[in-house]
Design an enzyme around this catalytic site. Sequence first.
Site, PDB file in Angstrom:
ATOM      1  N   ASP A 156      37.887  40.601 -13.364  1.00 17.02           N
ATOM      2  CA  ASP A 156      38.380  41.984 -13.361  1.00 17.02           C
ATOM      3  C   ASP A 156      39.031  42.331 -12.026  1.00 17.02           C
ATOM      4  O   ASP A 156      38.514  43.156 -11.266  1.00 17.02           O
ATOM      5  CB  ASP A 156      37.233  42.951 -13.681  1.00 17.02           C
ATOM      6  CG  ASP A 156      36.581  42.652 -15.020  1.00 17.02           C
ATOM      7  OD1 ASP A 156      37.194  41.939 -15.835  1.00 17.02           O
ATOM      8  OD2 ASP A 156      35.458  43.130 -15.249  1.00 17.02           O
ATOM      9  N   HIS A 198      40.765  41.342 -18.568  1.00 14.65           N
ATOM     10  CA  HIS A 198      41.225  42.704 -18.882  1.00 14.65           C
ATOM     11  C   HIS A 198      42.681  42.701 -18.425  1.00 14.65           C
ATOM     12  O   HIS A 198      43.000  43.136 -17.319  1.00 14.65           O
ATOM     13  CB  HIS A 198      40.437  43.753 -18.089  1.00 14.65           C
ATOM     14  CG  HIS A 198      39.093  44.076 -18.652  1.00 14.65           C
ATOM     15  ND1 HIS A 198      38.929  44.595 -19.921  1.00 14.65           N
ATOM     16  CD2 HIS A 198      37.850  43.971 -18.132  1.00 14.65           C
ATOM     17  CE1 HIS A 198      37.630  44.793 -20.146  1.00 14.65           C
ATOM     18  NE2 HIS A 198      36.957  44.415 -19.078  1.00 14.65           N
ATOM     19  N   LYS A 248      38.645  45.583 -26.457  1.00 14.23           N
ATOM     20  CA  LYS A 248      37.837  46.662 -27.061  1.00 14.23           C
ATOM     21  C   LYS A 248      38.693  47.607 -27.914  1.00 14.23           C
ATOM     22  O   LYS A 248      38.756  48.817 -27.686  1.00 14.23           O
ATOM     23  CB  LYS A 248      37.088  47.471 -26.001  1.00 14.23           C
ATOM     24  CG  LYS A 248      36.067  46.662 -25.213  1.00 14.23           C
ATOM     25  CD  LYS A 248      35.175  47.545 -24.356  1.00 14.23           C
ATOM     26  CE  LYS A 248      34.139  46.775 -23.566  1.00 14.23           C
ATOM     27  NZ  LYS A 248      34.677  46.024 -22.425  1.00 14.23           N
ATOM     28  N   THR A 262      47.222  50.641 -36.347  1.00 17.57           N
ATOM     29  CA  THR A 262      47.471  50.728 -34.904  1.00 17.57           C
ATOM     30  C   THR A 262      46.926  49.505 -34.166  1.00 17.57           C
ATOM     31  O   THR A 262      47.606  48.936 -33.305  1.00 17.57           O
ATOM     32  CB  THR A 262      46.833  52.024 -34.336  1.00 17.57           C
ATOM     33  OG1 THR A 262      47.385  53.129 -35.041  1.00 17.57           O
ATOM     34  CG2 THR A 262      47.102  52.171 -32.846  1.00 17.57           C
ATOM     35  N   ARG A 306      31.341  40.671 -11.313  1.00 20.52           N
ATOM     36  CA  ARG A 306      31.220  40.848  -9.861  1.00 20.52           C
ATOM     37  C   ARG A 306      30.139  39.993  -9.218  1.00 20.52           C
ATOM     38  O   ARG A 306      30.228  39.700  -8.024  1.00 20.52           O
ATOM     39  CB  ARG A 306      31.013  42.341  -9.560  1.00 20.52           C
ATOM     40  CG  ARG A 306      32.282  43.150  -9.769  1.00 20.52           C
ATOM     41  CD  ARG A 306      32.003  44.629  -9.878  1.00 20.52           C
ATOM     42  NE  ARG A 306      31.317  44.962 -11.113  1.00 20.52           N
ATOM     43  CZ  ARG A 306      30.855  46.177 -11.435  1.00 20.52           C
ATOM     44  NH1 ARG A 306      31.008  47.167 -10.576  1.00 20.52           N
ATOM     45  NH2 ARG A 306      30.271  46.393 -12.590  1.00 20.52           N
TER      46      ARG A 306
HETATM   47  O1  S5P Z   1      28.557  46.440 -22.881  1.00 19.45           O
HETATM   48  C1  S5P Z   1      29.416  45.912 -22.194  1.00 19.45           C
HETATM   49  C2  S5P Z   1      30.524  45.269 -22.769  1.00 19.45           C
HETATM   50  C3  S5P Z   1      31.427  44.614 -21.940  1.00 19.45           C
HETATM   51  S1  S5P Z   1      32.642  43.651 -22.693  1.00 19.45           S
HETATM   52  N1  S5P Z   1      29.297  45.897 -20.842  1.00 19.45           N
HETATM   53  C4  S5P Z   1      30.212  45.294 -20.012  1.00 19.45           C
HETATM   54  O2  S5P Z   1      30.021  45.304 -18.791  1.00 19.45           O
HETATM   55  N2  S5P Z   1      31.313  44.663 -20.554  1.00 19.45           N
HETATM   56  C5  S5P Z   1      32.350  44.035 -19.693  1.00 19.45           C
HETATM   57  O3  S5P Z   1      31.734  42.970 -18.967  1.00 19.45           O
HETATM   58  C6  S5P Z   1      32.981  44.953 -18.672  1.00 19.45           C
HETATM   59  O4  S5P Z   1      34.165  45.530 -19.181  1.00 19.45           O
HETATM   60  C7  S5P Z   1      33.259  44.024 -17.502  1.00 19.45           C
HETATM   61  O5  S5P Z   1      34.534  43.415 -17.671  1.00 19.45           O
HETATM   62  C8  S5P Z   1      32.208  42.936 -17.617  1.00 19.45           C
HETATM   63  C9  S5P Z   1      31.014  43.111 -16.670  1.00 19.45           C
HETATM   64  O6  S5P Z   1      31.398  42.985 -15.351  1.00 19.45           O
HETATM   65  P1  S5P Z   1      30.344  42.955 -14.137  1.00 19.45           P
HETATM   66  O7  S5P Z   1      31.205  42.924 -12.917  1.00 19.45           O
HETATM   67  O8  S5P Z   1      29.508  44.198 -14.227  1.00 19.45           O
HETATM   68  O9  S5P Z   1      29.524  41.693 -14.311  1.00 19.45           O
END
Ligand code: S5P
Length: 279
Positions: A41, A65, A96, A103, A242
């Site tokens: 991300d 993303h 998502k 659409t 992260r």
């Molecule tokens: O419930 C969810 C679904 C998704 S796809 N919770 C999430 O965090 N995600 C995704 O997983 C979110 O959009 C991000 O890209 C990733 C988590 O990132 P992190 O940096 O918190 O590990």
Amino acid sequence: MEKTFSRQTYGQRIQNHSNPAAKMLLEIMERKKTNLAVSVDVTRSKDFIAIIDTVGPFVCLVKTHIDIIEDFDFSLIKQLQDLSDKHDFAIFEDRKFADIGNTVALQYSSGVHKIASWSHITNAHPVPGPSIISGLSSVGLPLGRGLLLLAEMSTKGALAVGTYTEEAVRMARAHRDFVVGFIAQRTMKGVGMQDNVTDNDDFLILTPGVGLDTKGDAMGQQYRTPRQVIVDSECDVIIVGRGIYGKDPSLVDEIRAQAKRYMDAGWEAYQERISAPVV
Ligand code: S5P
């Protein structure tokens, strides 16, 4: 007796799936011995490619993303595909989708990003009902793509609980050709089924909200460990963002070390799960 898919190896589970993207993912997991997906991300193409090239050897899947890339140019997709070939990982655009069938079909096939043309797997919120699956499958199925439904979310106060989650699983069961699994926090085995009915659906559970060093962030994200996710909750893939690149996207050695650390933790947990005695 119900089949306990969580006790089968990823390799054994390939035969439970007919969708090419699901098969591809399980084959990679078995071949590379990793259940780690990295969520990349970041907003600059340069960081995006550098991180993927660094974590590539350790992952079964790269989650993108693509709409957060500020300097997006379609040539980035070719670079992503080259890295997918080089390191042997599948691609999951975390789009998502959440709109009406017509659409989402357009959003999936067209626009700047043409997601269906390169992303092996994508995901959708079940909120519009089954028509979201028909819309997306009209584009994705002929291309051999697979879909995950968001049955649950990792964030505090998420509304995807209870009957919403159960309905999501029922929707998926009715579209097994295209829906390969869920974004969820636990196995969906038996969810939404009537008592005494055998659950023969082997869904893949991909789970975000994974971190070894922190319990969450300041915006509602909640983290659990790979062991909690893979052993306790019987999920299949850990999605880490992260926790791997977070300190500084330019620290290549640190990113590589974290990717290896999460890969090892995820695989160790999986081995514990498949070798646990049946109680
Ligand atoms: O419930 C969810 C679904 C998704 S796809 N919770 C999430 O965090 N995600 C995704 O997983 C979110 O959009 C991000 O890209 C990733 C988590 O990132 P992190 O940096 O918190 O590990």
